[in-house]
Design an enzyme around this catalytic site. Sequence first.
Site, PDB file in Angstrom:
ATOM      1  N   ASP A 138       0.797  -1.228   0.000  1.00 30.06           N
ATOM      2  CA  ASP A 138       0.000   0.000   0.000  1.00 30.06           C
ATOM      3  C   ASP A 138       0.833   1.284   0.000  1.00 30.06           C
ATOM      4  O   ASP A 138       0.327   2.357   0.361  1.00 30.06           O
ATOM      5  CB  ASP A 138      -0.952   0.001   1.207  1.00 30.06           C
ATOM      6  CG  ASP A 138      -2.165  -0.875   0.944  1.00 30.06           C
ATOM      7  OD1 ASP A 138      -2.687  -0.845  -0.183  1.00 30.06           O
ATOM      8  OD2 ASP A 138      -2.593  -1.597   1.863  1.00 30.06           O
ATOM      9  N   ASP A 196      -7.184  -3.468  -5.599  1.00 29.50           N
ATOM     10  CA  ASP A 196      -6.760  -2.205  -4.984  1.00 29.50           C
ATOM     11  C   ASP A 196      -5.313  -1.847  -5.332  1.00 29.50           C
ATOM     12  O   ASP A 196      -4.923  -0.682  -5.344  1.00 29.50           O
ATOM     13  CB  ASP A 196      -6.855  -2.269  -3.451  1.00 29.50           C
ATOM     14  CG  ASP A 196      -8.016  -3.090  -2.926  1.00 29.50           C
ATOM     15  OD1 ASP A 196      -8.441  -4.027  -3.619  1.00 29.50           O
ATOM     16  OD2 ASP A 196      -8.482  -2.809  -1.825  1.00 29.50           O
TER      17      ASP A 196
END
Length: 423
Positions: A138, A196
């Site tokens: 991330d 994502d």
Amino acid sequence: MNILNGNFFLSKQAVYQPCNWFTRNGWRYKMVLMAVASFFTLATMAQRNVASYDKAIAAAVSQYKSAVKQYADSSIYPRSTKPDGSLYTIKSEDWCSGFFPGSLWLLYGMTKDVAFKNAAIKWSVALEKEQFNTTTHDLGFMMYIPFGAGYQVLKNESYKKIIIQSAKSLATRFHPNVGVIKSWDFKPYTYPVIIDNMMNLELLFEASKLTGDKRFREIAIKHADYDMQHHFRKDYSSYHVVDYDSTNGKVIRKQTNQGYNDESAWARGQAWGLYGFTVMYRYTQNKKYLDQANHIADFILNHPNYPKDGVPFWDFNDPKIPNTYRDASAGAIIASALLELRKYVPSKSGVYLKQAQLILNTLTQPEYLAEKGNGNFILKHCVGNWPKGKATGEIDAAINYGDYYLLEAIDRARRIKKSELGK
Ligand code: GLY
């Protein structure tokens, strides 16, 4: 000029014979009236859009000023509201840590208020150590959002180095024998990749630009290509998780972690895909990514369960629709992505703009926009992780990424010429 006497844009004959013109050229008369009416409607819509964006910015200014005052400790980041209304805070290693400073940078950009710049620096710098974090995929969210924005403003060597080191850390999660960046390290998955992850590729492209080292960019392209091959169904909806064999990159299983079920279209996942492939086109100009983004947009915008007000339900396939939750964060991400995608697709520019405006108009009404309370966030009604349940899943909550993408979308919309906003 008196439009009603029929002397507007007319042939000579019609001008001198208004009564004849009215009966013989009635269709022309109607068209003129319609054109004038739509001109005024568009002008009114443009004004209404601009006013609602200004109102949302004013709300954000007041909410974030009070957040900065309240949460003086920059080792703590506000993430979301809990079911009892209290604030859920996180440390720098959480995947959501970059959104709070990201929103502060956006507010600085929009207001030029130096208090936002100082606060943005304070909460960005406190993330510094995460540039070495190799346990997460991330880093685009956590590091590129704040340091990328900060670098554009400050042009400083230290932020540049942080961006590059963050990209190096992210690149350690790419294994050539699989061909994609690994998302998570926990069981029961072997080598999971979530949709994502498309959002973290921007960091790699920027690192290549800053260093001249093409390796980062090549990893991003390989990842996106493998995603395109395996993450999407025939209708261009996407799976949430694809688990690969870590020795040869073969698909083991396609499933969900945050959606309704393995075959459903989890709304934020669709939004990440739309945004991610739009960004892929920005950096590569390769039409296959543009086509992919257009297909994803078509899936979302033409879905029978996509609400008329533009804010998706948390999963397109929840059988309880319409009696289930909306995910306002997915709406904000879709709006922001469409406002970029429209620039690359002249034939759909008007449609995408209209859809983005529809979403933004809904999200800036009191039903969705908080001017006070709400943990100092502006956006209400987001869904983080529905399967986890109400206590921990951030269901119908304010979540910091909802605010970030709403502010980004509004910033993008405000850069569009006023004359176009009514379209
Ligand atoms: N992991 C990102 C999300 O929940 O959307």
